[in-house]
Design an enzyme around this catalytic site. Structure first.
Site, short mmCIF file in Angstrom:
data_model
loop_
_atom_site.label_atom_id
_atom_site.label_comp_id
_atom_site.label_asym_id
_atom_site.label_seq_id
_atom_site.Cartn_x
_atom_site.Cartn_y
_atom_site.Cartn_z
N LEU A 206 0.85 -1.19 0.00
CA LEU A 206 0.00 0.00 0.00
C LEU A 206 0.89 1.24 0.00
O LEU A 206 2.09 1.14 0.27
CB LEU A 206 -0.91 -0.01 1.23
CG LEU A 206 -1.92 -1.16 1.29
CD1 LEU A 206 -2.62 -1.17 2.64
CD2 LEU A 206 -2.94 -1.03 0.16
N ASP A 272 -7.35 -15.39 13.40
CA ASP A 272 -6.26 -14.53 13.89
C ASP A 272 -6.47 -13.05 13.56
O ASP A 272 -5.50 -12.32 13.34
CB ASP A 272 -4.93 -15.02 13.30
CG ASP A 272 -3.72 -14.40 13.98
OD1 ASP A 272 -3.77 -14.19 15.19
OD2 ASP A 272 -2.73 -14.13 13.28
N GLU A 277 -7.16 -2.43 10.18
CA GLU A 277 -6.55 -1.16 9.79
C GLU A 277 -7.49 -0.36 8.90
O GLU A 277 -8.25 -0.94 8.11
CB GLU A 277 -5.21 -1.38 9.07
CG GLU A 277 -4.12 -1.94 9.95
CD GLU A 277 -2.76 -1.92 9.26
OE1 GLU A 277 -2.51 -1.02 8.44
OE2 GLU A 277 -1.95 -2.83 9.54
#
Length: 385
Positions: A206, A272, A277
């Site tokens: 990103l 998990d 974000e």
């Protein structure tokens, strides 16, 4: 922004060359080319508040194709607690995360292994990207499978002393490496080529945090990362009533986006998801990134219903998500068939074994069963857009 990135990169290369000369290390030099029309830059510029890319954006397909052949000019170890992964820089200034193959396709996570110490699976990263795209979330960065020559494309191009120091030749005369991390990064957990070629997943980076800041937020449904103990959501069936009163879950789409993520994680079997974000630029209404999916597809016969707790406890789902799930449950658009066809595009095919593909259909029907159980037809106002 583009010139700024180029200046920083060239400065780093100068420092790396000086350090290599002082250490008497031979570093393979590659010509660096900058093209403002490159696919990775178009991908970065196309990110918006709704998704990482638009539904019909040809850039993503081009980026996937490019990542399979881009020349690697630098490699560094990516810090991690359990996982072995490398950050690779390409000749055209692109950057990608390489996660090497750690187990064969037909290997399953042993029953005695806890979810928080499970190995990463490169094929899970690849499959998760395809599934995310099929579900029309578009929140996983592009991922592609690639064979990497770890001698010529990692060892000979890295200026990182820590990485150079962990390469060795195995008794079978294969080139291997491990990496420095907190737990399982030791020689017995090394990744080995055959003798130099090693398959893995390559995930597009990103934009840098200085350009597109992100924040990591603990999931309200975070699991206990100890061998004993339970979180409140595991013992309180009315837990979501409390969450609905808290910022930022008391308005907007944040809670619905978490429910989307829980459905995605249930389908791939990922337990998990301790944090999520978001890009700060898009504020509270921005989408959630579906990152780090390497612990998915570990047990094809196990359906961990607790992953769906956000859906079952909150009794909410986006109308667009529900419609897509219902479509993929129909025989002519069966999820396993769509996934099988999509994964055929990857050069490392087959990505998933047939039992894992069929498990997607079974899990999808279980998601719809939860929806119908908690959201009967007369309560359609609780199905949010």
């Amino acid at each position: 922004m583009c010139l700024h990135m180029l200046t920083i990169y060239l400065g780093h290369m100068k420092l790396y060359s000086l350090a290599a000369a002082l250490a008497n290390i031979t570093v393979t030099n590659h010509e660096v080319t900058y093209d403002p029309d490159t696919s990775w830059l178009k991908f970065h510029l196309g990110i918006n508040r709704y998704a990482l890319y638009s539904r019909d954006d040809p850039t993503v397909l081009q980026l996937i194709k490019d990542m399979q052949s881009m020349t690697v000019i630098s490699a560094v170890v990516k810090p991690s607690g359990h996982h072995l992964k490398l950050a690779l820089k390409m000749r055209n200034l692109a950057k990608a995360m390489f996660k090497p193959m750690r187990q064969q396709r037909d290997e399953e996570t042993p029953e005695d292994v806890f979810y928080f110490v499970d190995l990463q699976r490169h094929n899970a990263e690849i499959a998760a990207f395809h599934l995310d795209r099929i579900l029309d979330f578009r929140r996983v960065p592009p991922v592609v499978g690639r064979l990497v020559n770890i001698t010529s494309e990692v060892l000979k191009v890295t200026q990182n002393e820590d990485l150079r120091a962990v390469f060795f030749t195995s008794p079978a005369n294969n080139t291997c490496f491990f990496a420095k991390c907190l737990y399982v990064c030791k020689t017995e957990y090394a990744a080995c080529g055959s003798p130099d070629l090693l398959e893995g997943s390559l995930s597009a980076y990103l934009p840098g945090l200085s350009i597109a800041p992100r924040i990591s937020i603990p999931s309200p449904w975070i699991r206990s990362y100890t061998f004993t103990g339970r979180e409140e959501w595991e013992v309180n069936p009315f837990y979501c009533d409390t969450i609905k009163q808290q910022y930022p879950y008391n308005s907007g789409n944040r809670l619905l986006n978490i429910i989307d993520m829980s459905i995605f994680d249930f389908l791939i079997g990922n337990m998990d998801r301790h944090h999520y974000e978001i890009f700060t630029k898009f504020g509270d209404e921005g989408f959630l990134l579906h990152l780090d999916n390497a612990r998915g597809f570990g047990k094809h016969a196990k359906d961990e219903m607790s992953i769906l707790s956000p859906l079952s406890q909150c009794c909410m789902i986006k109308q667009s998500t529900l419609l897509r799930l219902q479509l993929l449950a129909q025989s002519e658009f069966r999820l396993s068939d769509v996934m099988r066809e999509s994964l055929q595009e990857d050069s490392l095919r087959p990505i998933l074994t047939e039992p894992h593909l069929l498990a997607l259909d079974r899990r999808l029907h279980k998601v719809l069963r939860v929806v119908h159980q908690y959201l009967p037809k007369e309560s359609t106002e609780r199905i949010c857009k």
